[in-house]
Design an enzyme around this catalytic site. Structure first.
Site, PDB file in Angstrom:
ATOM      1  N   HIS A  55     -10.791   1.317   1.099  1.00 27.71           N
ATOM      2  CA  HIS A  55     -10.591   2.382   2.079  1.00 27.71           C
ATOM      3  C   HIS A  55     -11.960   2.559   2.714  1.00 27.71           C
ATOM      4  O   HIS A  55     -12.870   3.123   2.104  1.00 27.71           O
ATOM      5  CB  HIS A  55     -10.103   3.665   1.405  1.00 27.71           C
ATOM      6  CG  HIS A  55      -9.947   4.812   2.364  1.00 27.71           C
ATOM      7  ND1 HIS A  55      -8.741   5.420   2.607  1.00 27.71           N
ATOM      8  CD2 HIS A  55     -10.849   5.440   3.160  1.00 27.71           C
ATOM      9  CE1 HIS A  55      -8.913   6.378   3.511  1.00 27.71           C
ATOM     10  NE2 HIS A  55     -10.186   6.415   3.855  1.00 27.71           N
ATOM     11  N   HIS A  75      -5.656  -0.307   6.019  1.00 30.96           N
ATOM     12  CA  HIS A  75      -5.395   0.534   7.200  1.00 30.96           C
ATOM     13  C   HIS A  75      -6.513   0.563   8.240  1.00 30.96           C
ATOM     14  O   HIS A  75      -7.208   1.553   8.417  1.00 30.96           O
ATOM     15  CB  HIS A  75      -5.049   1.966   6.807  1.00 30.96           C
ATOM     16  CG  HIS A  75      -5.875   2.565   5.694  1.00 30.96           C
ATOM     17  ND1 HIS A  75      -7.228   2.448   5.627  1.00 30.96           N
ATOM     18  CD2 HIS A  75      -5.502   3.276   4.605  1.00 30.96           C
ATOM     19  CE1 HIS A  75      -7.656   3.076   4.547  1.00 30.96           C
ATOM     20  NE2 HIS A  75      -6.630   3.579   3.915  1.00 30.96           N
ATOM     21  N   HIS A 131       3.127  14.195   0.604  1.00 30.65           N
ATOM     22  CA  HIS A 131       2.706  15.511   0.102  1.00 30.65           C
ATOM     23  C   HIS A 131       3.848  16.476   0.407  1.00 30.65           C
ATOM     24  O   HIS A 131       4.636  16.219   1.327  1.00 30.65           O
ATOM     25  CB  HIS A 131       1.440  15.996   0.818  1.00 30.65           C
ATOM     26  CG  HIS A 131       0.235  15.131   0.611  1.00 30.65           C
ATOM     27  ND1 HIS A 131      -0.468  15.100  -0.570  1.00 30.65           N
ATOM     28  CD2 HIS A 131      -0.379  14.253   1.430  1.00 30.65           C
ATOM     29  CE1 HIS A 131      -1.471  14.241  -0.470  1.00 30.65           C
ATOM     30  NE2 HIS A 131      -1.436  13.706   0.739  1.00 30.65           N
ATOM     31  N   HIS A 170       0.839  -1.207   0.000  1.00 30.10           N
ATOM     32  CA  HIS A 170       0.000   0.000   0.000  1.00 30.10           C
ATOM     33  C   HIS A 170       0.869   1.251   0.000  1.00 30.10           C
ATOM     34  O   HIS A 170       1.215   1.779   1.046  1.00 30.10           O
ATOM     35  CB  HIS A 170      -0.918  -0.015   1.237  1.00 30.10           C
ATOM     36  CG  HIS A 170      -1.975   1.038   1.219  1.00 30.10           C
ATOM     37  ND1 HIS A 170      -3.183   0.891   1.849  1.00 30.10           N
ATOM     38  CD2 HIS A 170      -2.011   2.275   0.650  1.00 30.10           C
ATOM     39  CE1 HIS A 170      -3.917   1.978   1.678  1.00 30.10           C
ATOM     40  NE2 HIS A 170      -3.206   2.844   0.959  1.00 30.10           N
ATOM     41  N   ASN A 175      -4.856   6.517  -7.124  1.00 24.45           N
ATOM     42  CA  ASN A 175      -5.259   7.929  -7.136  1.00 24.45           C
ATOM     43  C   ASN A 175      -4.154   8.846  -7.640  1.00 24.45           C
ATOM     44  O   ASN A 175      -3.768   9.808  -6.995  1.00 24.45           O
ATOM     45  CB  ASN A 175      -5.759   8.373  -5.742  1.00 24.45           C
ATOM     46  CG  ASN A 175      -4.746   8.163  -4.642  1.00 24.45           C
ATOM     47  OD1 ASN A 175      -3.802   7.400  -4.795  1.00 24.45           O
ATOM     48  ND2 ASN A 175      -4.926   8.855  -3.527  1.00 24.45           N
ATOM     49  N   ASP A 230       0.719   2.633   3.652  1.00 22.54           N
ATOM     50  CA  ASP A 230      -0.049   3.784   3.164  1.00 22.54           C
ATOM     51  C   ASP A 230       0.865   5.013   3.028  1.00 22.54           C
ATOM     52  O   ASP A 230       0.456   6.132   3.372  1.00 22.54           O
ATOM     53  CB  ASP A 230      -1.249   4.086   4.055  1.00 22.54           C
ATOM     54  CG  ASP A 230      -2.276   4.953   3.344  1.00 22.54           C
ATOM     55  OD1 ASP A 230      -2.135   5.178   2.125  1.00 22.54           O
ATOM     56  OD2 ASP A 230      -3.222   5.412   4.009  1.00 22.54           O
ATOM     57  N   HIS A 238       1.549   5.166  -2.221  1.00 17.78           N
ATOM     58  CA  HIS A 238       1.097   6.145  -3.216  1.00 17.78           C
ATOM     59  C   HIS A 238       2.354   6.830  -3.762  1.00 17.78           C
ATOM     60  O   HIS A 238       2.857   7.770  -3.143  1.00 17.78           O
ATOM     61  CB  HIS A 238       0.186   7.194  -2.574  1.00 17.78           C
ATOM     62  CG  HIS A 238      -1.069   6.643  -1.969  1.00 17.78           C
ATOM     63  ND1 HIS A 238      -2.284   6.672  -2.608  1.00 17.78           N
ATOM     64  CD2 HIS A 238      -1.304   6.039  -0.763  1.00 17.78           C
ATOM     65  CE1 HIS A 238      -3.221   6.122  -1.824  1.00 17.78           C
ATOM     66  NE2 HIS A 238      -2.634   5.732  -0.701  1.00 17.78           N
ATOM     67  N   PHE A 239       2.867   6.312  -4.868  1.00 19.51           N
ATOM     68  CA  PHE A 239       4.109   6.885  -5.422  1.00 19.51           C
ATOM     69  C   PHE A 239       3.854   8.025  -6.416  1.00 19.51           C
ATOM     70  O   PHE A 239       4.782   8.569  -6.989  1.00 19.51           O
ATOM     71  CB  PHE A 239       4.982   5.788  -6.034  1.00 19.51           C
ATOM     72  CG  PHE A 239       5.776   4.981  -5.005  1.00 19.51           C
ATOM     73  CD1 PHE A 239       5.919   5.407  -3.685  1.00 19.51           C
ATOM     74  CD2 PHE A 239       6.405   3.787  -5.372  1.00 19.51           C
ATOM     75  CE1 PHE A 239       6.662   4.670  -2.752  1.00 19.51           C
ATOM     76  CE2 PHE A 239       7.151   3.045  -4.447  1.00 19.51           C
ATOM     77  CZ  PHE A 239       7.277   3.488  -3.142  1.00 19.51           C
ATOM     78  N   ARG A 240       2.570   8.381  -6.622  1.00 18.49           N
ATOM     79  CA  ARG A 240       2.192   9.662  -7.254  1.00 18.49           C
ATOM     80  C   ARG A 240       2.571   9.809  -8.717  1.00 18.49           C
ATOM     81  O   ARG A 240       2.561  10.939  -9.233  1.00 18.49           O
ATOM     82  CB  ARG A 240       2.821  10.843  -6.484  1.00 18.49           C
ATOM     83  CG  ARG A 240       2.621  10.837  -4.981  1.00 18.49           C
ATOM     84  CD  ARG A 240       1.180  10.883  -4.606  1.00 18.49           C
ATOM     85  NE  ARG A 240       1.000  11.207  -3.189  1.00 18.49           N
ATOM     86  CZ  ARG A 240      -0.160  11.032  -2.559  1.00 18.49           C
ATOM     87  NH1 ARG A 240      -1.218  10.527  -3.181  1.00 18.49           N
ATOM     88  NH2 ARG A 240      -0.278  11.364  -1.290  1.00 18.49           N
TER      89      ARG A 240
HETATM   90  O1  DOR Z   1      -4.243  10.042   4.193  1.00 14.02           O
HETATM   91  C1  DOR Z   1      -4.432   9.534   3.096  1.00 14.02           C
HETATM   92  N1  DOR Z   1      -3.707   9.910   2.040  1.00 14.02           N
HETATM   93  N2  DOR Z   1      -5.387   8.623   2.956  1.00 14.02           N
HETATM   94  C2  DOR Z   1      -5.774   8.185   1.740  1.00 14.02           C
HETATM   95  O2  DOR Z   1      -6.701   7.416   1.660  1.00 14.02           O
HETATM   96  C3  DOR Z   1      -5.133   8.675   0.517  1.00 14.02           C
HETATM   97  C4  DOR Z   1      -3.770   9.169   0.821  1.00 14.02           C
HETATM   98  C5  DOR Z   1      -3.208  10.006  -0.305  1.00 14.02           C
HETATM   99  O3  DOR Z   1      -3.211   9.516  -1.452  1.00 14.02           O
HETATM  100  O4  DOR Z   1      -2.742  11.107  -0.063  1.00 14.02           O
HETATM  101 ZN    ZN Z   2      -6.860   4.795   2.223  1.00 10.77          ZN
HETATM  102 ZN    ZN Z   3      -3.703   4.796   0.784  1.00 15.40          ZN
END
Ligand code: DOR
Ligand code: ZN
Ligand code: ZN
Length: 438
Positions: free
Chosen positions: A176, A230, A307, A60, A94, A303, A62-64
């Site tokens: 989620h 999570h 940012h 899990h 996402n 997770d 998020h490498f963006r």
């Molecule tokens: O805190 C979070 N950030 N929860 C999520 O479900 C998405 C993630 C994000 O992609 O920033």
């Molecule tokens: Zn999530």
């Molecule tokens: Zn996530």
């Protein structure tokens, strides 16, 4: 490319036992594990006092990439991961564009083939309209469903849309689980708040347990594989203790929810601690540990949700949700081991073996003859203070900054190749697409 490595005289940790011995790697695979091995090898590693584990599998992150690469990309994310002993990851949909089509998944895999130092695969995101794409996409770990909205626009919250998803899809569904309506109602109640600790009251335990119950009911109704991302509440752990049917429903917890709690984390870090689902009180945190120890929570995933500092250091309502953590998960858990909160064998089961077994990742997760040589060599005596500037994530901040952890990766190997050694990366090495067999 190195075709063979002999690792001498290490402590070898599996999910079942710890022993001392030598490990021989050839053509990307673990070829032999013996108390004493003598073989010609292109590289011989013999440093005393090190511990060898399977590489961590983080299901899990998020490498963006693509679209949000000011926060992270597949190169910076995978480097950070490799430095933390993570040798495989599943990335979340996402991104921009959101990964909701076969083509978007193919594009992400192509990007990863060029940029990722470690092994990879990608969840496909569900929307109310993309059932056809979900059915046709091959070799993904599963379908990611945001039942409550978080970062990005992905959301499936209407009962009939969720029902259709569970009824008609043919893949594991990862949720989620936070209820969108309950969150919206609480947001109204707390409108105008500037207190970051209100995050846990807005996205409250009721919102989490309601969505988790709804997802479990659908998985049971249609006998479909459900994975709950999570987990954060004691109520969910108690509910799952009764409802988790063997083989049908699995769930994960993150290191941050296991290690941090309110109010301390919000007092210390303000909006940097804003994540979805939120960090809650010590009652919930302690319940997560109990559930992990009991096997109600199956494994740990991070997770990792980077940012930029600018995006985080805004007034509460505007601050983005999520924190970077991928490179610290193993040192954080090894530190728990040094503090006698868990065993090394637990860490291997929670971070390597169970993620591989649950998703059916071919050749991964086990330090055993015949498996792929995805390994991490750690120094359990090494103590290091976390300094933001030393982090490899592009985000360059952490709510664990200034804490000292004990137990750090010294070398990481991916498919029998060294990708990280004491601060240096071997960037010419690239990971491979993970093969999902379930
Ligand atoms: O805190 C979070 N950030 N929860 C999520 O479900 C998405 C993630 C994000 O992609 O920033
Ligand atoms: Zn999530
Ligand atoms: Zn996530």
């Amino acid at each position: 490319m190195i075709d063979s490595i002999l690792i001498k005289n290490v402590e070898i940790v599996t999910g079942a036992e710890i022993r001392t011995g030598d490990v021989f790697i050839e053509n990307g695979k673990i070829k032999a594990i013996e108390p004493f091995l003598q073989r010609p090898a292109a590289l011989i590693i013999q440093e005393s006092g090190l511990t060898l584990m399977p590489g961590v599998i983080d299901t899990h992150v998020h490498f963006r990439d693509p679209g949000l690469t000011a926060k992270e990309d597949l190169e910076s994310g995978s480097r950070a991961a490799a430095s933390g002993g993570v040798t495989s990851f599943f990335d979340m949909p996402n991104t921009i564009p959101a990964a909701t089509t076969r083509q978007a998944i193919a594009d992400k895999k192509a990007l990863a083939a060029q940029k990722s130092l470690i092994n990879y695969n990608f969840f496909i995101g569900a929307t109310p309209e993309n059932l056809d794409e979900l059915l046709k996409t091959e070799n993904v770990p599963g379908i990611k469903v945001f039942m409550g909205s978080s970062t990005g626009s992905l959301l499936v919250n209407k009962a009939e849309d969720l029902d259709r998803l569970f009824a008609h899809t043919n893949k594991l569904i990862a949720v989620h689980a936070e209820d969108e309506d309950l969150i919206a109602a609480q947001k109204k109640k707390y409108e105008g708040t500037t207190d970051p600790s209100d995050h846990q009251r807005i996205r409250n335990p009721e919102a989490a347990i309601k969505a988790t119950r709804q997802a479990v009911a659908l998985a049971e109704k249609y006998r479909k594989r459900l994975h709950i991302c999570h987990l954060t509440t004691e109520e969910e752990t108690l509910y799952l203790a009764d409802h988790k049917q063997e083989g049908l429903i699995t769930c994960e917890a993150t290191p941050q929810h296991l290690l941090l709690s309110s109010p301390g984390v919000y007092d210390a870090w303000g909006t940097l601690a804003k994540i979805n689902p939120p960090i809650r009180s010590s009652r919930h945190r302690d319940a997560l540990w109990r559930a992990l120890q009991l096997g109600i929570i199956d494994f740990i995933a991070t997770d990792h949700a980077p940012h930029t500092l600018e995006e985080k250091l805004q007034p509460y309502s505007k601050a983005h949700s999520g924190m970077p953590i991928v490179e610290l998960s193993l040192p954080l858990m090894l530190t728990q081991y040094t503090q006698k909160r868990c065993r090394l064998t637990d860490i291997v089961r929670w971070m390597c073996e169970k993620p591989a077994d649950i998703f059916g990742i071919r050749g991964k997760g086990h330090l055993d003859v015949g498996y792929d040589a995805d390994l991490v060599l750690v120094d359990l005596k090494a103590k290091k203070k976390i300094i933001n500037n030393d982090l490899h994530t592009r985000a360059k901040w952490s709510v664990f900054a200034d804490s000292t952890l004990q137990g750090w990766p010294v070398m990481s190997f991916v498919n029998g190749q060294m990708v990280f050694r004491e601060g240096d990366f071997f960037d010419e090495i690239k990971g491979k697409e993970l093969e999902i067999t379930k």
